[in-house]
Design a protein around this motif. Structure first.
Motif, PDB file in Angstrom:
ATOM      1  N   HIS A   1      10.629  33.423 -23.746  1.00  0.00           N
ATOM      2  CA  HIS A   1      11.514  34.916 -23.604  1.00  0.00           C
ATOM      3  C   HIS A   1      12.848  34.293 -22.964  1.00  0.00           C
ATOM      4  N   TYR A   2      13.103  33.675 -22.029  1.00  0.00           N
ATOM      5  CA  TYR A   2      14.337  33.381 -21.552  1.00  0.00           C
ATOM      6  C   TYR A   2      14.982  32.084 -22.345  1.00  0.00           C
ATOM      7  N   GLU A   3      14.057  31.297 -22.978  1.00  0.00           N
ATOM      8  CA  GLU A   3      14.663  30.303 -23.790  1.00  0.00           C
ATOM      9  C   GLU A   3      15.105  30.865 -25.056  1.00  0.00           C
ATOM     10  N   LYS A   4      14.765  31.937 -25.535  1.00  0.00           N
ATOM     11  CA  LYS A   4      15.489  32.694 -26.961  1.00  0.00           C
ATOM     12  C   LYS A   4      16.526  33.215 -26.289  1.00  0.00           C
ATOM     13  N   LEU A   5      16.695  33.956 -25.121  1.00  0.00           N
ATOM     14  CA  LEU A   5      17.804  34.574 -24.422  1.00  0.00           C
ATOM     15  C   LEU A   5      18.923  33.387 -24.230  1.00  0.00           C
ATOM     16  N   PHE A   6      18.542  32.328 -24.020  1.00  0.00           N
ATOM     17  CA  PHE A   6      19.528  31.119 -23.543  1.00  0.00           C
ATOM     18  C   PHE A   6      19.996  30.667 -24.658  1.00  0.00           C
ATOM     19  N   ARG A   7      19.349  30.604 -26.130  1.00  0.00           N
ATOM     20  CA  ARG A   7      20.002  30.341 -27.218  1.00  0.00           C
ATOM     21  C   ARG A   7      20.898  31.338 -27.760  1.00  0.00           C
ATOM     22  N   MET A   8      20.348  32.570 -27.586  1.00  0.00           N
ATOM     23  CA  MET A   8      21.060  33.798 -28.206  1.00  0.00           C
ATOM     24  C   MET A   8      22.630  33.722 -27.362  1.00  0.00           C
ATOM     25  N   VAL A   9      22.849  33.529 -26.109  1.00  0.00           N
ATOM     26  CA  VAL A   9      23.868  33.593 -25.558  1.00  0.00           C
ATOM     27  C   VAL A   9      24.801  32.273 -25.451  1.00  0.00           C
ATOM     28  N   GLY A  10      24.246  31.189 -26.177  1.00  0.00           N
ATOM     29  CA  GLY A  10      24.937  30.053 -26.306  1.00  0.00           C
ATOM     30  C   GLY A  10      24.784  29.051 -25.019  1.00  0.00           C
ATOM     31  N   LEU A  11      23.882  29.225 -24.196  1.00  0.00           N
ATOM     32  CA  LEU A  11      23.736  28.502 -23.015  1.00  0.00           C
ATOM     33  C   LEU A  11      23.067  27.094 -23.334  1.00  0.00           C
ATOM     34  N   THR A  12      22.393  26.848 -24.462  1.00  0.00           N
ATOM     35  CA  THR A  12      22.037  25.738 -24.927  1.00  0.00           C
ATOM     36  C   THR A  12      23.041  24.739 -25.385  1.00  0.00           C
ATOM     37  N   GLU A  13      24.106  25.352 -25.503  1.00  0.00           N
ATOM     38  CA  GLU A  13      25.088  24.308 -25.836  1.00  0.00           C
ATOM     39  C   GLU A  13      25.833  23.598 -24.868  1.00  0.00           C
ATOM     40  N   TYR A  14      25.359  24.142 -23.505  1.00  0.00           N
ATOM     41  CA  TYR A  14      25.868  23.205 -22.319  1.00  0.00           C
ATOM     42  C   TYR A  14      24.465  22.751 -21.608  1.00  0.00           C
ATOM     43  N   MET A  15      23.441  23.237 -21.908  1.00  0.00           N
ATOM     44  CA  MET A  15      22.102  22.751 -21.132  1.00  0.00           C
ATOM     45  C   MET A  15      21.167  22.695 -22.036  1.00  0.00           C
ATOM     46  N   MET A  16      20.474  21.384 -21.952  1.00  0.00           N
ATOM     47  CA  MET A  16      19.245  21.190 -22.775  1.00  0.00           C
ATOM     48  C   MET A  16      17.969  21.708 -21.903  1.00  0.00           C
ATOM     49  N   ILE A  17      17.051  22.352 -22.721  1.00  0.00           N
ATOM     50  CA  ILE A  17      15.880  22.791 -22.160  1.00  0.00           C
ATOM     51  C   ILE A  17      14.769  21.806 -22.506  1.00  0.00           C
ATOM     52  N   TYR A  18      13.807  21.470 -21.486  1.00  0.00           N
ATOM     53  CA  TYR A  18      12.845  20.282 -21.727  1.00  0.00           C
ATOM     54  C   TYR A  18      11.517  21.121 -21.325  1.00  0.00           C
ATOM     55  N   PRO A  19      10.335  20.573 -21.824  1.00  0.00           N
ATOM     56  CA  PRO A  19       9.263  21.134 -21.163  1.00  0.00           C
ATOM     57  C   PRO A  19       8.934  20.973 -19.649  1.00  0.00           C
ATOM     58  N   ASN A  20       9.265  19.834 -19.050  1.00  0.00           N
ATOM     59  CA  ASN A  20       8.752  19.447 -17.628  1.00  0.00           C
ATOM     60  C   ASN A  20       9.813  18.458 -17.200  1.00  0.00           C
ATOM     61  N   GLU A  21       9.663  18.418 -15.818  1.00  0.00           N
ATOM     62  CA  GLU A  21      10.586  17.408 -15.039  1.00  0.00           C
ATOM     63  C   GLU A  21      10.620  15.930 -15.680  1.00  0.00           C
ATOM     64  N   PHE A  22       9.245  15.535 -15.884  1.00  0.00           N
ATOM     65  CA  PHE A  22       8.864  14.183 -16.596  1.00  0.00           C
ATOM     66  C   PHE A  22       9.639  14.161 -17.790  1.00  0.00           C
ATOM     67  N   ALA A  23       9.747  14.975 -18.792  1.00  0.00           N
ATOM     68  CA  ALA A  23      10.702  15.066 -19.806  1.00  0.00           C
ATOM     69  C   ALA A  23      12.104  14.951 -19.916  1.00  0.00           C
TER      70      ALA A  23
END
Length: 122
Positions: free
Chosen positions: A90-112
């Motif tokens: 849900h929040y990943e979708k919102l992050f993409r909608m507001v453009g946050l993913t242009e500044y912050m990459m999302i990964y599945p876990n700390e290891f990744a």
């Protein structure tokens, strides 16, 4: 459901810092988060990577989203690469909608995240 107060714990790794966030991320968390980040790090001066652990964040409202955007943009201006994990779909979708993913990459876990940082070899 009772409100869960925001808290943050920082831990350093070579060339970076992990911010473990928990509770509710709202506008009221901004001062604590920004002050804590500035106290714990030297963004752009030895700190090249900022990793946000959101696994214990239970709620993010629009004010909290603005805080994350400000944090990621601060990092970007300082030449810091920002990553996160523990983001619900849900929040990943919102992050993409507001453009946050242009500044912050999302990964599945700390290891990744750590694998990606190692691959960047900066």
């Amino acid at each position: 459901m009772a409100e869960q107060p925001f808290s943050m714990h920082a831990r350093k790794f070579p060339s970076g810092v992990v911010l473990e966030l928990s509770g509710e991320l709202t506008k009221s968390a901004e001062a604590k988060l920004i002050a804590g980040l500035e106290q714990e790090t030297d963004l752009g001066l030895g700190i090249r990577f900022l990793a946000l652990d959101l696994t214990k964040v239970e709620y993010i409202n629009s004010g909290g989203m603005a805080v994350l955007i400000r944090l990621a943009r601060m990092g970007s201006k300082a030449g810091v690469h920002t990553f996160s994990w523990g983001v619900t779909p849900h929040y990943e979708k919102l992050f993409r909608m507001v453009g946050l993913t242009e500044y912050m990459m999302i990964y599945p876990n700390e290891f990744a995240v750590m694998q990606r940082i190692e691959a960047l070899n900066i």
